[in-house]
Design a protein around this motif. Structure first.
Motif, PDB file in Angstrom:
ATOM      1  N   ASP A 449       0.851  -1.193   0.000  1.00  0.00           N
ATOM      2  CA  ASP A 449       0.000   0.000   0.000  1.00  0.00           C
ATOM      3  C   ASP A 449       0.890   1.248   0.000  1.00  0.00           C
ATOM      4  OD1 ASP A 449       0.900   0.474   2.565  1.00  0.00           O
ATOM      5  OD2 ASP A 449      -0.974  -0.107   3.558  1.00  0.00           O
ATOM      6  N   GLY A 461      -2.743  -2.624  -5.012  1.00  0.00           N
ATOM      7  CA  GLY A 461      -1.784  -1.639  -4.521  1.00  0.00           C
ATOM      8  C   GLY A 461      -0.678  -1.420  -5.533  1.00  0.00           C
ATOM      9  N   ASN A 462       0.509  -1.147  -5.028  1.00  0.00           N
ATOM     10  CA  ASN A 462       1.647  -0.912  -5.919  1.00  0.00           C
ATOM     11  C   ASN A 462       2.521  -2.152  -5.994  1.00  0.00           C
ATOM     12  OD1 ASN A 462       0.744   1.636  -6.384  1.00  0.00           O
ATOM     13  ND2 ASN A 462       2.152   2.638  -4.953  1.00  0.00           N
TER      14      ASN A 462
END
Ligand code: WTA
Length: 648
Positions: A449, A461-462
């Motif tokens: 996150d 998320g990433n």
């Protein structure tokens, strides 16, 4: 998103190198004990002196260092050519298909050897030595592959600049790495149109300074007239008459640089991504073999340009290291007709075809007929790369191009990663249209996150990668600090990809696109900062902010908000002028699709442009602009919305 699942066809489960059980076992082994796993697989290439160390890597902030097979000695050109000569001397190494359907030729491994050795000698005669940088600015002709391999043979570091880049972009890249030699052609040829490559080189050298470049080697492609500077410029064919076709391969350490490739990031000028010798070649060749399930007799075609990383790893280095037959295409998908790709597949009996979603989407527009009138019976596998593939395009590719017979490998990776990191394996992975599915061996993806907390299970998320793999870039050329800053500071201790992603309940990854200020236009990376700095270089422009917006064919288009100098009239003509200006400054791939003249841009009280708002407006998401109360002048937002440009 799509909830359809395609099972592995039974024929594939049998013939492929890897089925699902084997994938699970190999993946587990690769992440549990990378030293043993890569120690074994590193042997897939030949070493003049074998390595005793395998992995020596650290992602620790301030001490990022990546070394693989560090005490091994090898040579990339030797691995791509010499070691195949005995068994494959007469096998096609490269099948070249010209821009015109009437032009094609086959280059065997023996011929490849002779051409590469000659070019290496041409370079050596001009003083090129181990560690020197050589810029390659060529169209998609076999000489591009010869040039890469000739550099590798000598231990010189090549930097390929895509033939669509402007003299200005070329100049920046030549001077950043200090190349003394440029290999180019008189003109390129694409879709019947000529590209003035040599004239661009002349303009670039002129800009950097006449004494910057010592030698320009010019391939005659069209025979067009060009200016030749005596003492500096030489025609390739004339130089080749003066040399033998024997040039011993340099002995290179695994961590000696192989190439630099400039790529766009969130900020500043393009970075010189540096890849080295041993780990890169092991990773490129291994991914090529397993992901495309390459077997002897296959004809493999990747439609990328060698100016991009896909061309490096999956037209030249991966396939040739594997002794494969690789097809190289000079032209474009819609010339002379939109059946061209499929006709080339039939002409050369292509079995594995690897292209970009943008090409599929644009061909989809022309309907099924241009595809269906060709046979494509030779095809057994399809691949996709460069941007997320939307499920509609995936389904069309599968049904219309692949006649529902060919699995699709949707391969996620980056210039920085050197090779594919997340992908299906055709004999192992059930496919979900739009998902790049699972990690390749040795790859540890994590979803985090905004605060860097590692998310588990199904989540969004990433995307970061928790540990090193052999194909990873080693540094930004000449700027290790920028390397650490760009990739290892957002989530300390992890490689940050710049991409967002979702992981589903089956552990499949769905890449959602860039989360930074990079836009992906037709699979080409563009930094918004680059386009902005080109725009503000125009005398009538006072300020510019560039964002991406959803585009049916290109994936993302370029949306520019431009504030003009006081007193300058915002006219249709000026709009065209600015588009042309950016094309000339950077290259056609950077042309803004939409320009909105904006008397003011949304800024915080400290003067920072709030791109989030500009992005939302460009995406037509007027309702979700978020908090605008921190703006210095909230009134600008309404004007921006009212004047939203709209001609998709
Ligand atoms: C995007 C190209 C979704 C991604 C090899 C990445 C993809 C950027 C995929 C790198 C894919 C590439 N699905 N997105 N299969 N492949 N991308 O450096 O945003 O030109 O960060 O390398 O392209 O672009 P690059």
């Amino acid at each position: 998103m799509s909830d359809k699942i395609y099972d592995v066809p039974s024929a594939w489960a049998e013939r492929a190198y890897v089925d699902d059980a084997r994938y699970q076992a190999m993946y587990a082994a690769s992440v549990e004990d990378p030293n043993t796993f890569w120690g074994e697989h590193g042997k897939r290439i030949d070493w003049f002196q074998p390595y005793t160390k395998v992995k020596n890597t650290s992602f620790d902030p301030g001490h990022v260092s990546i070394k693989w097979f560090e005490d091994g000695i090898t040579n990339v050109a030797y691995n791509c050519i010499d070691r195949h000569l005995e068994a494959r001397g007469d096998q096609p190494a490269i099948i070249w298909e010209g821009d015109s359907p009437d032009e094609s030729k086959v280059i065997t491994y023996r011929e490849l050897s002779s051409e590469v050795n000659k070019l290496a000698n041409i370079l050596r005669n001009r003083g090129v030595e181990k560690g020197d940088r050589v810029t390659i600015y060529l169209p998609m002709i076999p000489e591009a592959a010869y040039a890469m391999l000739a550099c590798a043979r000598l231990g010189a570091i090549h930097s390929i600049v895509f033939g669509g880049f402007s003299p200005d972009s070329l100049a920046g890249r030549v001077s950043d790495c200090g190349s003394k030699v440029i290999i180019t052609a008189d003109e390129g040829l694409r879709g019947g149109r000529k590209v003035p490559l040599k004239a661009n080189v002349d303009a670039a050298i002129n800009q950097i300074g006449d004494d910057s470049v010592d030698h320009v080697i010019v391939v005659r492609r069209t025979g067009g007239k060009v200016d030749m500077v005596p003492g500096r410029d030489v025609y390739y064919d004339e130089a080749a008459e003066q040399v033998t076709d024997e040039c011993p391969p340099a002995h290179m350490s695994a961590e000696d640089p192989l190439f630099i490739l400039y790529t766009s990031g969130s900020t500043g000028k393009p970075k010189g991504v540096l890849h080295t010798t041993g780990g890169y070649l092991v990773y490129a060749s291994m991914t090529h073999q397993y992901i495309f399930d390459y077997h002897d007799g296959d004809v493999y075609w990747c439609t990328a340009d060698v100016g991009w990383v896909t061309g490096h790893s999956y037209i030249v280095y991966g396939p040739l290291a594997n002794g494969a037959t690789t097809l190289m295409f000079e032209g474009v998908p819609n010339y002379p007709t939109t059946s061209r790709f499929w006709e080339v597949i039939d002409k050369h009996k292509v079995t594995i075809f690897y292209t970009a979603p943008t090409a599929i989407r644009s061909l989809m527009q022309g309907g099924e007929e241009p595809v269906k009138k060709t046979s494509r019976a030779s095809l057994r596998l399809l691949g996709s790369v460069g941007e997320p593939i939307n499920p509609e395009a995936w389904e069309w590719y599968h049904r219309v191009v692949g006649d529902e017979r060919c699995p699709i490998v949707d391969t996620w990776w980056q210039t920085e990663t050197g090779g594919i990191l997340i992908t299906p394996l055709p004999g192992a992975t059930r496919l979900k249209p739009g998902s790049a599915t699972r990690p390749f061996f040795g790859v540890l993806p994590e979803v985090v996150d905004a605060e860097g907390k590692v998310l588990t299970g199904a989540c969004e998320g990433n995307l970061v990668i928790a540990d090193s793999w052999p194909g990873q870039m080693r540094t930004v050329y000449g700027d290790h600090e920028r390397f650490e800053q760009t990739y290892f500071s957002t989530y300390p201790g992890k490689y940050f990809t710049g991409d967002g992603c979702r992981r589903d309940e089956d552990g499949y990854y769905w890449i959602t696109g860039r989360v930074d200020d990079v836009i992906n236009v037709s699979g080409h990376r563009m930094g918004t900062a680059e386009v902005e700095s080109a725009l503000v270089a125009h005398p009538k422009v006072s300020e510019a902010a560039v964002v991406g917006f959803p585009h049916d064919i290109k994936g993302q288009g370029i949306y520019a908000y431009v504030t003009l100098m006081d007193g300058v009239e915002p006219t249709e003509e000026l709009r065209k002028e600015l588009v042309g200006w950016v094309r000339r400054e950077i290259g056609p791939i950077a042309s803004p699709d939409l320009i909105q003249f904006a008397p003011g841009l949304p800024k915080t009280r400290s003067g920072k442009i709030m791109r989030r708002i500009l992005r939302k407006i460009a995406e037509d998401q007027f309702e979700s602009l978020g908090d605008t109360s921190t703006l210095a002048d909230p009134g600008v937002v309404e004007d921006l919305i009212n004047n939203r440009q709209n001609k998709r």
